[in-house]
Design an enzyme around this catalytic site. Structure first.
Site, PDB file in Angstrom:
ATOM      1  N   GLU A  37     -11.447   4.478   6.808  1.00 48.37           N
ATOM      2  CA  GLU A  37     -10.259   5.284   7.193  1.00 48.37           C
ATOM      3  C   GLU A  37     -10.704   6.423   8.427  1.00 48.37           C
ATOM      4  O   GLU A  37      -9.953   6.792   9.005  1.00 48.37           O
ATOM      5  CB  GLU A  37      -9.971   5.937   5.993  1.00 48.37           C
ATOM      6  CG  GLU A  37      -8.371   6.461   5.915  1.00 48.37           C
ATOM      7  CD  GLU A  37      -7.983   6.983   4.563  1.00 48.37           C
ATOM      8  OE1 GLU A  37      -8.842   6.830   3.561  1.00 48.37           O
ATOM      9  OE2 GLU A  37      -6.812   7.273   4.598  1.00 48.37           O
TER      10      GLU A  37
ATOM     11  N   HIS B  72       0.879  -1.182   0.055  1.00 46.07           N
ATOM     12  CA  HIS B  72      -0.049   0.073  -0.069  1.00 46.07           C
ATOM     13  C   HIS B  72       0.966   1.298   0.091  1.00 46.07           C
ATOM     14  O   HIS B  72       1.337   1.701   0.828  1.00 46.07           O
ATOM     15  CB  HIS B  72      -0.916  -0.098   1.215  1.00 46.07           C
ATOM     16  CG  HIS B  72      -2.082   1.155   1.315  1.00 46.07           C
ATOM     17  ND1 HIS B  72      -3.307   0.953   1.581  1.00 46.07           N
ATOM     18  CD2 HIS B  72      -1.833   2.302   0.793  1.00 46.07           C
ATOM     19  CE1 HIS B  72      -3.673   1.928   1.495  1.00 46.07           C
ATOM     20  NE2 HIS B  72      -3.136   3.097   1.142  1.00 46.07           N
TER      21      HIS B  72
ATOM     22  N   ASP C 296       2.058   3.873   3.009  1.00 42.68           N
ATOM     23  CA  ASP C 296       0.994   4.890   2.408  1.00 42.68           C
ATOM     24  C   ASP C 296       1.530   5.896   1.489  1.00 42.68           C
ATOM     25  O   ASP C 296       1.656   5.914   0.372  1.00 42.68           O
ATOM     26  CB  ASP C 296       0.019   5.067   3.547  1.00 42.68           C
ATOM     27  CG  ASP C 296      -1.600   5.718   3.265  1.00 42.68           C
ATOM     28  OD1 ASP C 296      -1.628   5.299   1.870  1.00 42.68           O
ATOM     29  OD2 ASP C 296      -2.261   6.110   3.880  1.00 42.68           O
TER      30      ASP C 296
ATOM     31  N   ASP D 126     -10.278   7.906  -7.799  1.00 44.45           N
ATOM     32  CA  ASP D 126     -10.618   8.609  -6.760  1.00 44.45           C
ATOM     33  C   ASP D 126     -11.907   8.636  -6.435  1.00 44.45           C
ATOM     34  O   ASP D 126     -12.913   8.908  -7.265  1.00 44.45           O
ATOM     35  CB  ASP D 126      -9.850   9.925  -7.158  1.00 44.45           C
ATOM     36  CG  ASP D 126      -9.861  11.108  -6.030  1.00 44.45           C
ATOM     37  OD1 ASP D 126     -10.983  11.512  -5.740  1.00 44.45           O
ATOM     38  OD2 ASP D 126      -8.896  11.350  -5.712  1.00 44.45           O
TER      39      ASP D 126
HETATM   40  P1  IMP Z   1      -1.177   9.232  -6.784  1.00 46.65           P
HETATM   41  O1  IMP Z   1      -2.575   8.455  -6.890  1.00 46.65           O
HETATM   42  O2  IMP Z   1       0.113   8.395  -7.399  1.00 46.65           O
HETATM   43  O3  IMP Z   1      -1.480  10.449  -7.472  1.00 46.65           O
HETATM   44  O4  IMP Z   1      -1.006   9.520  -5.234  1.00 46.65           O
HETATM   45  C1  IMP Z   1      -1.443  10.366  -4.329  1.00 46.65           C
HETATM   46  C2  IMP Z   1      -3.037  10.203  -4.368  1.00 46.65           C
HETATM   47  O5  IMP Z   1      -3.301   9.060  -3.585  1.00 46.65           O
HETATM   48  C3  IMP Z   1      -3.618  11.508  -3.436  1.00 46.65           C
HETATM   49  O6  IMP Z   1      -3.919  12.426  -4.295  1.00 46.65           O
HETATM   50  C4  IMP Z   1      -4.834  10.654  -2.739  1.00 46.65           C
HETATM   51  O7  IMP Z   1      -5.952  10.800  -3.849  1.00 46.65           O
HETATM   52  C5  IMP Z   1      -4.410   9.449  -2.626  1.00 46.65           C
HETATM   53  N1  IMP Z   1      -4.002   9.124  -1.219  1.00 46.65           N
HETATM   54  C6  IMP Z   1      -2.760   9.099  -0.714  1.00 46.65           C
HETATM   55  N2  IMP Z   1      -2.808   8.720   0.508  1.00 46.65           N
HETATM   56  C7  IMP Z   1      -4.149   8.338   0.610  1.00 46.65           C
HETATM   57  C8  IMP Z   1      -4.834   8.122   1.996  1.00 46.65           C
HETATM   58  O8  IMP Z   1      -4.362   7.653   3.078  1.00 46.65           O
HETATM   59  N3  IMP Z   1      -6.285   7.667   1.833  1.00 46.65           N
HETATM   60  C9  IMP Z   1      -6.768   8.152   0.642  1.00 46.65           C
HETATM   61  N4  IMP Z   1      -6.108   8.340  -0.308  1.00 46.65           N
HETATM   62  C10 IMP Z   1      -4.973   8.796  -0.387  1.00 46.65           C
HETATM   63 ZN    ZN Z   2      -3.713   5.020   1.009  1.00 49.15          ZN
END
Ligand code: IMP
Ligand code: ZN
Length: 372
Positions: free
Chosen positions: A236, A45, A315, A176
């Protein structure tokens, strides 16, 4: 079968005394960061953009500033000060939408940051990584979501083809929570299209205060029907842990659940009955105040005594600054785990990987020859 004189437990795999004394010697060696770095680890994750270090973001900023002296983006070392990790639900998500995505907005920065992220996980002793990312279209650079996924999968494939690399990496595409159904369907389509290039599953992520997960049921059902693996951010925050939301998410038959914080006994029982693996992130949950209290209060303490596989994960190591080796160290110090128990914890994650038997065999070999 004989009985060990030290522990009075039965031992069937060797002469009892030898077996138990070896185990006790391994257990008694202290768990330090050197050990947790050397320990082969499986990361399941990790959000790609959230895993970019500040130093890497700064390098990108410097390079863009050289090409564009009037660049109106603040230096990452100023915008995300070193040592600042107290991002909560209110400040965390805007960090991406209002800042990091504006900086990492062309092919060069996506390639540079992805390569750096892979290097950092590998240097930390990660031997298998499932990176997840949300397909992103960047209109000002004429990049489509398809271009974005293709760019990332090319890098992952090149990494895996380089036999000097000790880590193998695969991709999960994230929907998302703010997406429409059409956008979620596009993510599933991309996951299907790039399956042969290393995409192994799909995720639901994003601000837990936003969206209605029922919007995505048909999209995730389609993913399941074509055999893609599913992981979802689950309970969460209290707001994203209503009975209705959790029932909906479980109806998608997820293979793994991320965070799993605000769950009532009823849902714990369902998760255990279905043996769904849980991806737990200690530092992120503590720094973002997703849990009450500190490390020793983390629900890892509860789940590790359950029957389901528990996988420690980072994370967003770029934001919370705790690499996977540090997460294992935190688990050891706060939950009194010895070396043998940490190795068992790391090794159990093999049963939860989305890549299946070829990688499973490689990982089992790694652990079978690795001495604590
Ligand atoms: P990306 O998907 O590679 O752009 O990574 C960043 C994105 O992951 C953020 O804009 C969030 O939408 C998502 N994200 C990162 N950490 C979390 C979390 O703890 N909960 C929910 N979404 C997360
Ligand atoms: Zn996450």
């Amino acid at each position: 079968m004989s009985v060990c004189t030290l522990t009075r437990t039965r031992c069937c795999c060797c002469t009892a005394l030898e077996c138990c004394s070896t185990t006790m010697a391994a257990a008694s060696l202290s768990v330090d960061l050197d050990f947790t770095r050397r320990l082969p680890k499986i990361e399941l994750h990790a959000h790609l953009t959230g895993s970019i270090s500040r130093a890497c973001l700064h390098d990108i900023w410097m390079s863009q500033k050289r090409q564009q002296p009037d660049l109106a983006i603040e230096d990452p070392l100023v915008a995300i000060p070193s040592g600042k990790v107290d991002y909560d639900v209110q400040t965390f998500f805007p960090l991406f939408s209002s800042y990091i995505y504006k900086l990492c907005n062309d092919v060069a920065s996506i390639e540079f940051s992805t390569t750096a992220v892979l290097h950092e996980f590998q240097s930390d002793g990660v031997v298998y990584l499932e990176l997840r990312t949300t397909p992103r279209a960047i209109a000002e650079h004429n990049i489509s979501k398809d271009d974005y996924v293709r760019t990332v999968t090319h890098l992952l494939t090149a990494h895996n083809e380089d036999t000097s690399n000790t880590m193998r990496v695969f991709l999960i595409l994230s929907v998302d929570r703010r997406n429409t159904l059409a956008e979620a369907d596009e993510v599933i389509d991309l996951a299907i299209k790039y399956r042969s290039s290393g995409v192994v599953g799909v995720d639901l992520c994003g601000n837990p205060a936003k969206g209605d997960v029922r919007t995505f049921t048909t999209a995730f059902s389609r993913a399941k029907a074509v055999g893609l693996n599913i992981t979802v951010h689950f309970a969460e925050t209290a707001a994203s842990a209503t009975d209705q939301e959790l029932h909906t998410l479980l109806s998608w038959q997820p293979d793994r659940l991320g965070h799993v914080i605000h769950v009532k006994d009823e849902f714990r029982a369902m998760i255990e009955a279905r043996n769904i693996a849980v991806e737990l992130c200690l530092s992120c949950n503590v720094h973002a105040k997703l849990i009450t209290g500190t490390y020793s209060d983390h629900h890892f303490g509860m789940w590790r005594h359950s029957s389901v596989p528990v996988v420690l994960c980072t994370d967003d190591v770029g934001v919370f600054c705790s690499p996977l080796s540090a997460e294992y160290h935190l688990a050891a110090t706060n939950f009194d785990l010895d070396r043998r128990q940490l190795k068992q914890l790391a090794e159990r994650a093999i049963s939860c990987i989305f890549m299946g038997s070829t990688e499973g065999g490689r990982l089992r070999n790694i652990y079978s020859t690795w001495e604590v």
